[in-house]
Design an enzyme around this catalytic site. Sequence first.
Site: not given
Ligand code: NAI
Ligand SMILES: N[C@@H](CC=O)C(=O)O
Length: 440
Positions: A136, A207
């Site tokens: 993160g 990771k």
């Molecule tokens: N949520 C967290 O705490 C963390 C997330 N990440 C990474 O960040 C990225 C995003 O995570 P989040 O925001 O939590 O996911 P989320 O599921 O909340 O948001 C994903 C977004 O991408 C869009 N999306 C997905 N597939 C799509 C497609 N085919 N075409 C257009 N838009 C599309 C969705 O509509 C949504 O707006 C992921 O790779 C996740 O692993 C990394 C660190 C922490």
């Molecule tokens: N799902 C992940 C999001 C950040 O990478 C976590 O819980 O750590």
Amino acid sequence: MADALKIGIAGLGTVGASLAKILVERRDMLETTCGRPIEIVAVTARSKGRDRGVDLSAAEWFDDPVALAREAKIDVFVELMGGAGDPALAAVKAALSRGVHVVTANKALLAAHGVELAGIAEKHGSLLNYEAAVAGGIPVIKALRESLTGNTISRVYGIMNGTCNYILTKMEKEGLSFEACLKEAQRLGYAEADPAFDIEGNDTAHKLSILTTLAFGTRISADDIYLEGITNISIDDIRAAADLGYRIKLLGVAQKTDTGVEQRVHPTMVPLDSVIAQVDGVTNAVAIESDILGELLMVGPGAGGNATASAVLGDIADIAKSRPGAQTVPALGRPAAALAPYKRAQIRKHHGGYFIRLSVEDRTGVFASIARHMAENGISLESIVQRAQSTAESTDPKTIILVTHATMEDSVRKAVASIKSEGYLVGEPQVIRIERPKTA
Ligand SMILES: NC(=O)C1=CN([C@@H]2O[C@H](COP(=O)(O)OP(=O)(O)OC[C@H]3O[C@@H](n4cnc5c(N)ncnc54)[C@H](O)[C@@H]3O)[C@@H](O)[C@H]2O)C=CC1
Ligand SMILES: N[C@@H](CC=O)C(=O)O
């Protein structure tokens, strides 16, 4: 004032929406810091109409992320959709190939295609920044990729999944069920779109594979990681661990051994008095052991919209501050072609302490039999405890807990297999590895 840095954001979920809000609300401050404004000029997500708490009507909407990456007039493509395959993969390739820089938080994508993407970035002079992909908001990528250059690293380990650490902490401290804790982690935006990636350990493995490459200069090899998630951990394990002076954490560990690089992700007992044992909730911690610096321990928010957006923003700001033609850091710390092949160490050769919890029939001689199997396999015991003393009349199963001194995993597996063959075990034995921090 230099021209605005034009960015396109693909994905407006937990992280994307937080990032967009910060960029809009802190526009002036970022302009002063970076020496140029940062403008969101294009966006895409699955749903156009959703209220995200930020006005993005000035940005061009794309239905297709790959079209955005290919066609939008942008300097930076920010990939926040997730997923190891398309459209994230195709979109990132398209952006890098036309010299557009990429910032992503997508560890699944990097674990599967990081070396190829780093190669494309190098070929086209584009940057591939991914600080948010590991732990993160903790700046561990920068630490390994830049700050520790010249150090020989021997071990990298840590708590790299906020969801699992949140679940384990809540189960221990509030006595909540696994399912209730997971639901709460999802509500708070910590979990992956498919939370199995969190609780089965895959997210930590993704990771870890990136950190291994940065630490040891080997090609990314996520499929070679020994993997166990936390779904098998019960409140009984958590309590037994506490009684013996340990806490259970899901750790990712990468270390150099005589037979290769050991990469493993599994529930781990850490001494209660270690710093890492005190890392609670969504907080992550990454320890790096190196020869010049010694041990570096970085602790901070590991998941959630703002924590992750903070790291994404740092990557964007780095690009905003850099000047065209300036020397760039290779995405994986060295040119992709210079990465060494990954040589996997065998988990059966892992050397360490073990916690073993056995539920046994209440029969005479069982305790002595267990001790004998341990001795026959050359395993020296730090402690052996019998719990839930039965009364003279009771035939309820008893629990026997063993903690070993450092030993070879192969010996532990053989001892447990021969104990199982005796026929007095009730249910499956629980075996948890113990990890000892060097100093902290
Ligand atoms: N949520 C967290 O705490 C963390 C997330 N990440 C990474 O960040 C990225 C995003 O995570 P989040 O925001 O939590 O996911 P989320 O599921 O909340 O948001 C994903 C977004 O991408 C869009 N999306 C997905 N597939 C799509 C497609 N085919 N075409 C257009 N838009 C599309 C969705 O509509 C949504 O707006 C992921 O790779 C996740 O692993 C990394 C660190 C922490
Ligand atoms: N799902 C992940 C999001 C950040 O990478 C976590 O819980 O750590």
